[in-house]
Design a protein around this motif. Structure first.
Motif, short mmCIF file in Angstrom:
data_model
loop_
_atom_site.label_atom_id
_atom_site.label_comp_id
_atom_site.label_asym_id
_atom_site.label_seq_id
_atom_site.Cartn_x
_atom_site.Cartn_y
_atom_site.Cartn_z
N GLU A 72 0.84 -1.21 0.00
CA GLU A 72 0.00 0.00 0.00
C GLU A 72 0.87 1.25 0.00
N ALA A 73 1.97 1.20 0.73
CA ALA A 73 2.85 2.37 0.78
C ALA A 73 3.39 2.70 -0.62
N ILE A 74 3.83 1.67 -1.32
CA ILE A 74 4.38 1.88 -2.67
C ILE A 74 3.30 2.42 -3.60
N ASN A 75 2.12 1.79 -3.57
CA ASN A 75 1.02 2.24 -4.44
C ASN A 75 0.63 3.68 -4.14
N THR A 76 0.63 4.02 -2.84
CA THR A 76 0.25 5.39 -2.46
C THR A 76 1.23 6.41 -3.02
N VAL A 77 2.51 6.12 -2.88
CA VAL A 77 3.50 7.11 -3.32
C VAL A 77 3.49 7.22 -4.85
N ILE A 78 3.45 6.08 -5.52
CA ILE A 78 3.54 6.13 -6.99
C ILE A 78 2.28 6.78 -7.58
N ARG A 79 1.13 6.26 -7.18
CA ARG A 79 -0.13 6.81 -7.72
C ARG A 79 -0.33 8.25 -7.24
N GLY A 80 -0.04 8.46 -5.97
CA GLY A 80 -0.27 9.79 -5.38
C GLY A 80 0.56 10.86 -6.07
N TYR A 81 1.70 10.47 -6.60
CA TYR A 81 2.55 11.43 -7.30
C TYR A 81 2.18 11.52 -8.78
N LEU A 82 2.11 10.35 -9.43
CA LEU A 82 1.94 10.37 -10.89
C LEU A 82 0.55 10.80 -11.34
N MET A 83 -0.49 10.44 -10.56
CA MET A 83 -1.84 10.68 -11.04
C MET A 83 -2.28 12.14 -10.89
N THR A 84 -1.51 12.90 -10.11
CA THR A 84 -1.95 14.28 -9.93
C THR A 84 -0.88 15.30 -10.32
N SER A 85 0.19 14.82 -10.94
CA SER A 85 1.21 15.78 -11.37
C SER A 85 1.36 15.67 -12.88
N PRO A 86 1.93 16.68 -13.50
CA PRO A 86 2.12 16.60 -14.95
C PRO A 86 3.24 15.65 -15.36
N VAL A 87 3.90 15.03 -14.37
CA VAL A 87 5.06 14.17 -14.68
C VAL A 87 4.62 12.93 -15.46
N THR A 88 5.31 12.65 -16.55
CA THR A 88 4.96 11.47 -17.37
C THR A 88 6.18 10.58 -17.61
N HIS A 89 7.32 10.97 -17.05
CA HIS A 89 8.55 10.22 -17.29
C HIS A 89 8.96 9.49 -16.01
N VAL A 90 9.04 8.15 -16.10
CA VAL A 90 9.35 7.34 -14.91
C VAL A 90 10.59 6.51 -15.19
N VAL A 91 11.51 6.52 -14.24
CA VAL A 91 12.73 5.71 -14.38
C VAL A 91 12.74 4.68 -13.25
N THR A 92 12.89 3.41 -13.62
CA THR A 92 12.91 2.35 -12.62
C THR A 92 13.75 1.19 -13.14
N SER A 93 13.55 -0.01 -12.59
CA SER A 93 14.33 -1.17 -13.04
C SER A 93 13.41 -2.39 -13.06
N ARG A 94 13.73 -3.34 -13.92
CA ARG A 94 12.92 -4.56 -14.00
C ARG A 94 13.16 -5.47 -12.80
N LEU A 95 14.10 -5.09 -11.93
CA LEU A 95 14.39 -5.91 -10.74
C LEU A 95 13.57 -5.46 -9.53
N GLU A 96 12.72 -4.45 -9.71
CA GLU A 96 11.90 -3.96 -8.58
C GLU A 96 10.85 -5.00 -8.19
N HIS A 97 10.28 -4.83 -7.02
CA HIS A 97 9.20 -5.70 -6.53
C HIS A 97 7.96 -5.50 -7.41
N TYR A 98 7.12 -6.53 -7.49
CA TYR A 98 5.90 -6.42 -8.29
C TYR A 98 4.98 -5.28 -7.81
N ALA A 99 5.10 -4.90 -6.56
CA ALA A 99 4.28 -3.78 -6.07
C ALA A 99 4.57 -2.52 -6.89
N VAL A 100 5.81 -2.38 -7.33
CA VAL A 100 6.20 -1.24 -8.17
C VAL A 100 5.83 -1.51 -9.62
N LEU A 101 6.26 -2.65 -10.13
CA LEU A 101 6.09 -2.94 -11.57
C LEU A 101 4.62 -3.00 -11.96
#
Ligand code: PLP
Length: 374
Positions: A72-101
């Protein structure tokens, strides 16, 4: 002899944590939002827990938000940031936990975002230079990179990566689920905007965790309802679990160096014993030489005997993981191991240690493995 070597999946609760939680469950059942004395007592417990956690992170209490755990913490931060900001560029890695991916994949259905997966070497190391290149020409981005990988224990140079994010103004979330309480996690000196915690990974209760969010950042809530957690996370707080999590983190941080040394020695002994007994086995990521002291990932070539190894260890009272808890029950290698090793026919075991394990358990486990693979 029953041995539990799956502490990256979940940990046994410390007695003091159980006592703390039982006491709160018995004595402090009020709703922390109620203004009468019962409610006020519960509120004090929640706020004391917030203070304790903030101290362990060198943060301010107002920078801590309670959640139902790491996912829930991961979903909150990712959604909470991306869904309400104009940011459309995300940098991550394929080795992240499924909660992120999977969270990012879901957001893609609702919003156009460009996801850049940073390259990694065969051990899972990510060169910070790649991050610098990925952020070049992107004045605003979101960067999500984990502190230590939950399958290989690989540690990323988060402080250096955070400095790169700060230079370009990118929002930086680091998944610290496997490191909080095990190594120092001090968000300000790590140059991160947000880190997260899951209590059951550090001898606390399941279903509770928290977000650290720098006071300079704002997020839109994921869960809507009452005004709990300063409108960041609606829903009545899980008071006993929050108290238990704070107690667990307090204990972990108080003795962090002692436990680090003790657990490191267990892992080193396991590496040597496995290396001597099975010279053909491969340690994944950096877990054989450095990496997080609590996680060791090892792959064996697939044979009739190794194929059943995890199952046969279980029959012999030894619990290990075949990858991560999320993929247990599946015969497929996990996404992390597939990323690192390709689709080779391998059997991978993850041993993850805690302060409750002993050197005798390590010795016994390797002896059982020698018998099973003879
Ligand atoms: N992130 C990492 C690195 C994890 O290892 C886990 C759990 O295995 C999570 C996130 C999810 O945490 P939780 O079990 O609290 O949802």
């Amino acid at each position: 002899m029953k041995i539990y070597f799956d502490n990256a999946a979940s940990t046994p609760l410390t007695t003091e944590v159980i006592e703390e939680m039982c006491s709160v469950m018995k004595e402090n059942f009020g709703n922390p939002s109620s203004i009468h004395a019962f409610g006020r007592e519960a509120r004090v417990i929640v706020e004391n827990a917030r203070d304790t956690i903030a101290k362990c992170l060198g943060a301010m209490p107002s920078e801590i938000f309670f959640t139902s755990g790491g996912t829930e913490a991961i979903n909150t931060v990712i959604r909470g940031y991306l869904m309400t900001s104009p940011v459309t560029h995300v940098v991550t890695s394929r080795l992240e936990h499924y909660a992120v991916l999977n969270c990012l994949e879901d957001i893609q259905k609702e919003k156009h975002i460009q996801i850049e997966y940073l390259p990694h070497d065969s051990k899972g190391n990510i060169d910070p230079g790649y991050l610098e290149t990925a952020l070049d020409g992107h004045p605003r981005s979101m960067v999500i990179l984990m502190h230590a990988n939950n399958e290989t224990g690989n540690i990323l140079p988060i402080r250096e990566m955070g400095a790169i994010c700060q230079k370009t103004g990118a929002f930086f979330l680091s998944d610290t689920v496997q490191t909080i309480g095990k190594v120092a996690v001090l968000p300000k000196s790590m140059n991160v905007d947000s880190v997260i915690c899951s209590a059951h990974k550090l001898h606390g209760p399941k279903g509770t965790g928290f977000i650290y969010l720098s006071r300079s950042k704002k997020l839109h809530p994921l869960i809507h309802g009452g005004s709990q957690e300063r409108n960041m996370r609606a829903g009545t707080e899980n008071v006993p679990a929050i108290a238990g999590m704070a107690k667990a983190l307090e204990i972990a941080c108080a003795d962090i160096d002692v436990h680090f040394l003790y657990i490191s020695n267990l892992k080193t002994s396991m590496v040597h014993r496995l290396g001597n007994a099975f010279p053909y086995a491969e340690f994944n990521g950096n877990s054989g030489d450095n990496g997080l002291h609590s996680i060791l990932s090892v792959s064996f070539p697939m044979t009739d005997k190794t194929e059943m190894l995890q199952y046969n260890l279980d029959i012999n009272g030894i619990a290990v993981s075949g990858g991560s808890a999320c993929t247990s029950g599946s015969a497929k290698p996990s996404h992390v191991i597939s990323e690192l090793k390709g689709e080779k026919d391998l059997v991978t075991l993850r041993f993850s240690f805690s302060k409750f394990n002993t050197p005798d358990e390590v010795e016994h486990c390797v002896n059982v493995m020698k018998r099973l693979l003879a």
